[in-house]
Scaffold this active site. Structure first.
Site, PDB file in Angstrom:
ATOM      1  N   ASP A 321       4.207 -11.837 -13.487  1.00  9.46           N
ATOM      2  CA  ASP A 321       4.415 -10.393 -13.536  1.00  9.46           C
ATOM      3  C   ASP A 321       5.921 -10.109 -13.400  1.00  9.46           C
ATOM      4  O   ASP A 321       6.708 -10.997 -13.060  1.00  9.46           O
ATOM      5  CB  ASP A 321       3.591  -9.700 -12.444  1.00  9.46           C
ATOM      6  CG  ASP A 321       3.326  -8.235 -12.778  1.00  9.46           C
ATOM      7  OD1 ASP A 321       3.979  -7.695 -13.685  1.00  9.46           O
ATOM      8  OD2 ASP A 321       2.461  -7.627 -12.117  1.00  9.46           O
ATOM      9  N   GLU A 517       1.684   2.112  -9.710  1.00  8.01           N
ATOM     10  CA  GLU A 517       1.973   1.008  -8.807  1.00  8.01           C
ATOM     11  C   GLU A 517       2.334   1.498  -7.395  1.00  8.01           C
ATOM     12  O   GLU A 517       1.753   2.448  -6.892  1.00  8.01           O
ATOM     13  CB  GLU A 517       3.051   0.095  -9.409  1.00  8.01           C
ATOM     14  CG  GLU A 517       2.618  -0.422 -10.802  1.00  8.01           C
ATOM     15  CD  GLU A 517       3.499  -1.511 -11.348  1.00  8.01           C
ATOM     16  OE1 GLU A 517       3.901  -2.394 -10.607  1.00  8.01           O
ATOM     17  OE2 GLU A 517       3.762  -1.487 -12.571  1.00  8.01           O
TER      18      GLU A 517
HETATM   19  C1  BGC Z   1       6.631  -1.903 -14.785  1.00 10.22           C
HETATM   20  C2  BGC Z   1       7.350  -1.759 -16.017  1.00 10.22           C
HETATM   21  C3  BGC Z   1       8.423  -0.777 -15.757  1.00 10.22           C
HETATM   22  C4  BGC Z   1       9.289  -1.337 -14.669  1.00 10.22           C
HETATM   23  C5  BGC Z   1      10.335  -0.434 -14.207  1.00 10.22           C
HETATM   24  C6  BGC Z   1       7.520  -2.489 -13.778  1.00 10.22           C
HETATM   25  O1  BGC Z   1       6.838  -2.648 -12.609  1.00 10.22           O
HETATM   26  O2  BGC Z   1       5.545  -2.709 -14.979  1.00 10.22           O
HETATM   27  O3  BGC Z   1       6.499  -1.410 -17.019  1.00 10.22           O
HETATM   28  O4  BGC Z   1       9.184  -0.516 -16.872  1.00 10.22           O
HETATM   29  O5  BGC Z   1       8.586  -1.708 -13.544  1.00 10.22           O
HETATM   30  O6  BGC Z   1      10.989  -1.088 -13.142  1.00 10.22           O
HETATM   31  C1  BGC Z   2       2.751  -4.628 -13.492  1.00  8.51           C
HETATM   32  C2  BGC Z   2       1.921  -5.217 -14.582  1.00  8.51           C
HETATM   33  C3  BGC Z   2       2.543  -4.940 -15.913  1.00  8.51           C
HETATM   34  C4  BGC Z   2       3.962  -5.416 -15.939  1.00  8.51           C
HETATM   35  C5  BGC Z   2       4.684  -5.142 -17.236  1.00  8.51           C
HETATM   36  C6  BGC Z   2       4.195  -4.977 -13.611  1.00  8.51           C
HETATM   37  O1  BGC Z   2       4.947  -4.280 -12.693  1.00  8.51           O
HETATM   38  O2  BGC Z   2       2.268  -5.075 -12.238  1.00  8.51           O
HETATM   39  O3  BGC Z   2       0.617  -4.705 -14.523  1.00  8.51           O
HETATM   40  O4  BGC Z   2       1.797  -5.538 -16.919  1.00  8.51           O
HETATM   41  O5  BGC Z   2       4.684  -4.793 -14.900  1.00  8.51           O
HETATM   42  O6  BGC Z   2       4.973  -3.830 -17.417  1.00  8.51           O
END
Ligand code: BGC
Ligand code: BGC
Length: 843
Positions: A321, A517
């Site tokens: 991730d 998140e």
């Molecule tokens: C998300 C991404 C997002 C990024 C920004 C990640 O946790 O999954 O999709 O663009 O954080 O920091």
């Molecule tokens: C998230 C994932 C996501 C990835 C890419 C991460 O922060 O936990 O679910 O697929 O970012 O955006």
């Protein structure tokens, strides 16, 4: 157990048994260890031979490049060629050219460019790059797309065939933009609504998660039988929904039997259907009863290799991730031999990919990572690319270009919305609404497509959007007007602008505002109470009720919340979850048909229990003294009405002991919000993570952008260009007395960018003329640029400097002048911290 509840469980059991027979252990079987799961996509000798042939030709740089996944903002097509990159991703709120309104043609063009570049390398057999995206409720980063209900709503709809169709439709939209891989489905079995990702979970019932996992993978991935399929991802492996107090990226404290029999279930469904990738989870796992602390999943060989690949027999690849490797002790964003050795095959390293490639090559050369591990990872990646037909088609070959906002997708989403609605109350048959009713619509979310869609909608957090960003969508207000005629439907957000005498009924549309998140987490010490977080929604229901007309409440939320007070103020109450773009799915059920009878009945049933107290126990450890208000599987309908009596109300300030007062952590923590200030003017920083604020525009005194100190985009980097302040303030005063008595201290993490040459004062403000604090320049002088430190200022110190701790308006104020730049995050008042290391000496 109620009888509807029983029926649901029985139906799920039967369906799961019927559909996974032979592929995975029978549902309901109590497993002692990780089971073997037979994949629907079996081994193919010719394909394996081809993979071996290619791997044998590859150089180390080509192999490591294949394992690397940068973010599209950070890599050009030509760099994909130069570094033999195997994959790219676009994160939430990342679009071609960073244009939120990028067209399908622009997505395709970028996808074609990446692919062409990947095939233009000097490798013996150039390997096409694979692009991954978070299509978690439809292809949600793309303008004009159809947004389906988030998973929690689909869980309530309880219809596996529908989920399969949504998986297929989403895959078509994704292929339409030239993308071949979705980071979905999420298979979390969420057990605490405090978790900010609860809405990504189908259900707290593992068997529902398992059945839907299979259905989604079947729809999205098919068996790569046609050109509308994409590679699917089972995520986040494993225990993302099991963390203590629902903390995102936190620690799961369950035992092994629970991990296998509860949190593993989704994987048995997905793996059986042949899911080709698994994403490692940010969480850690500590099995205290078994005496094993597994630590962070990203570094966990027993689970990534032992359980998943060896025991379950998964032959696809594991992707890490977002910067997840950095959370393994001893690792950084750009270096983590431990994670690769544990079994991560592809590394999501959005920004620091160049250094990551160099470091990983060095780690292989030094023997820290065995070459056999690298070969295995690359073998798995190539296997998936070949199975998915990546060598045979280019992005713009897609025949689905029209599918992004296709009418049939909107119809499907509308059906999903209809089926997902759970009727929790309907007194005096106020629903369905008569077609001749004059309707007064109130509530901040009635004409708000952001609240209706939630996080992961065009942007990561789902914030920073306007209705115009969803040109094909219908809000509830729009849908009511379309259904009943605009002249009969009037709207006042706070219910003050209309005369209730002119109307027959009030429809109030209220709800959570978007989050994704960690930003959606509710702290363990905070009530899971809607009105506590959104007092304006309770106020609008009060005003609505005072009108004397019946009140129908449509409630948007990413989780079950304590809403006794809201229910008491409503004659009818509909849990609508985060339905997405198709508001007409709501009016389909709310409004009577032409014959006056319901046109569609309510079919949704709770896929999570609904709390009746503001501080509920976690779902998997229920408190028998406080049963849920509505159990799993509950839901009224026109055919089966039920009575809801007046409910007891309680709105405590906190749940149990206050340990920390959070002020800023990745995002503003209400009631505090970060501002910049100078010469009496202030400006909120807002929550657009991609914006750089230079303020005031005419003659900037300060520049602020979002950076990372500990985890993803968690910090604000402030550059002083003239005297200015960074302030966290609220509109009410806060009593910090109890915290002070408990040895409280203001703490924050700071990362130095440029050293100051004049004082940097950290103060608290307590009303006009009331302010005091300390100079932290001496602490900063000990840091070198790039270094971070937790700074601690005892509350007693502020009191000594004249702060009235009983009435603090701004608990964190940094006043400085140029030259000085630093990033700040994790601003909080902690108890028992006044002796902490990094303490500031009190003058
Ligand atoms: C998300 C991404 C997002 C990024 C920004 C990640 O946790 O999954 O999709 O663009 O954080 O920091
Ligand atoms: C998230 C994932 C996501 C990835 C890419 C991460 O922060 O936990 O679910 O697929 O970012 O955006």
């Amino acid at each position: 157990m109620t009888s509807s509840n029983k029926t649901i469980l029985a139906t799920c059991l039967l369906a799961a048994l019927a559909s996974t027979a032979g592929a995975a252990p029978a549902t309901g079987e109590r497993l002692k260890d990780w089971p073997h799961v037979t994949s629907a996509i079996g081994p193919d000798a010719a394909l394996e031979a081809r993979v071996q042939e290619i791997v044998a030709q590859m150089t180390l740089a080509q192999k490591v490049g294949q394992m690397t996944q940068p973010e599209i903002k950070m890599i050009t097509p030509d760099q994909v060629r130069q570094y033999y990159i195997g994959s790219v991703l676009n994160g939430g709120g990342s679009w071609p050219g960073m244009d939120k309104h990028a067209t399908v043609a622009q997505w395709l063009q970028l996808a074609d460019a990446y692919r062409a570049a990947s095939l233009a390398t000097d490798a013996r057999t150039p390997i096409p790059v694979i692009w991954g995206t978070d299509a978690v409720h439809g292809h949600n980063n793309v303008y004009r797309v159809t947004l389906f209900p988030h998973n929690i709503g689909l869980g309530a709809a309880g219809d596996a065939a529908l989920i399969e169709r949504i998986g297929r439709a989403t895959a078509h939209a994704v292929r339409a933009t030239g993308i071949d891989w979705v980071f979905a489905p999420t298979l979390a079995v969420a057990h605490d609504p405090r978790w900010g990702r609860t809405y990504e979970s189908y259900s707290s019932d593992p068997h529902v998660v398992r059945e839907f996992a299979q259905a989604y993978v079947k729809g999205a991935q098919g068996r790569f039988g046609d050109d509308g399929n994409v590679v699917a991802t089972a995520k986040h492996y494993i225990g993302d929904g099991a963390t203590d107090s629902g903390r995102d990226q936190g620690e799961a404290l369950v035992d092994k039997a629970t991990m296998i029999n509860v949190h593993g279930q989704g994987y048995y469904g997905a793996l059986g259907e042949g899911v080709q990738t698994v994403m490692a989870s940010f969480n850690s796992w500590n099995d205290r009863s078994g005496g094993v602390d597994y630590g962070k999943m990203h570094g966990n060989k027993a689970l990534l290799t032992g359980a998943l690949k060896e025991k379950m027999g998964f032959d696809g690849f594991v992707v890490s991730d977002w910067n997840g490797i950095a959370q393994v002790p001893g690792c950084r964003n750009d270096s983590c031999a431990q994670a690769i050795n544990a079994g991560i095959d592809m590394v999501m390293v959005p920004d620091d990919w160049k250094a990551f490639i160099a470091n990983t090559i060095a780690q292989v050369e030094s023997g820290e990572i065995p070459m056999a591990r690298i070969d295995d990872a690359v073998t798995r990646i190539l296997r998936v690319k070949l199975r998915a037909g990546l060598f045979d088609h280019k992005p713009s070959d897609s025949r689905h270009a029209g599918d992004v906002a296709a009418v049939q997708h909107r119809e499907l989403a509308r059906q999903a919305v209809r089926e997902s609605l759970v009727l929790l109350k309907n007194e005096a048959k106020v629903l369905p609404l008569r077609r001749d009713a004059r309707v007064m619509v109130v509530g901040k979310s009635a004409d708000n497509l952001s609240d209706q869609s939630g996080g992961w909608s065009l942007t990561w957090q789902g914030t920073e959007n306007r209705n115009a960003d969803f040109p094909t969508a219908d809000s509830v207000l729009g849908a009511l007007r379309a259904e009943l005629g605009a002249q009969k439907v009037a709207y006042s957000a706070d219910a003050t602008a209309l005369d209730p005498a002119q109307f027959d009924v009030v429809v109030a549309v209220i709800g959570e505002t978007p989050y994704a998140e960690t930003n959606g987490d509710i702290l363990a010490s905070d009530p899971v109470s809607h009105s506590r977080a959104y007092p304006q929604d309770l106020a609008v229901l009060r005003a609505a009720q005072a009108s004397g007309k019946p009140v129908v409440t449509v409630y948007f939320s990413g989780r079950p919340m304590y809403t006794n007070d809201l229910l008491n103020h409503s004659q009818a109450f509909v849990a609508a979850w985060l339905p997405g773009t198709e508001g007409k799915g709501i009016t389909d059920v709310l409004v009577a048909g032409k014959d006056g009878k319901p046109a569609h009945d309510f079919r949704g049933r709770l896929s999570f229990p609904w709390p009746g107290v503001p501080c509920p126990a976690p779902i998997d450890r229920p408190d028998p003294k406080q049963p849920p208000l509505f159990a799993l599987g509950h839901g009224l309908s026109y055919r089966t009405p039920g009575k809801v009596d007046r409910l007891p109300e309680a709105n405590p300030d906190n749940c149990g002991e206050v340990t920390t007062l959070p002020i800023f952590n990745r995002a503003d923590t209400p009631p505090f919000a970060l501002h910049v200030a100078a010469a009496g003017a202030t400006q909120p920083l807002g929550n657009d993570l991609n914006a750089t604020l230079r303020w005031p525009a005419a003659a900037p005194v300060v520049q602020v952008r979002t950076v990372q100190i500990n985890t993803q985009q968690d910090a604000k980097e402030v550059t002083w260009l003239a005297p200015a302040q960074l302030i966290a303030r609220s509109s009410s005063r806060r009593n910090l007395g109890a915290l002070a008595r408990n040895h409280g201290a203001l703490q924050f993490d700071v990362q130095l960018v440029q050293r100051p040459v004049s004082p940097v004062k950290v103060t608290m403000q307590c009303g006009t003329g009331c302010e005091g604090g300390v100079d932290i320049a001496p602490v900063l002088a000990t840091l070198s640029p790039g270094q971070k430190q937790t700074v601690t200022v005892p509350l007693a110190c502020f009191a000594k400097q004249g702060v009235d701790l009983g009435a603090v308006e701004a608990p964190f104020v940094v006043s400085a002048d140029k030259p000085f730049a630093a990033a700040f995050t994790q601003v909080r008042v902690s108890v028992d911290a006044d002796n902490a290391a990094g303490g500031v000496r009190c003058p």
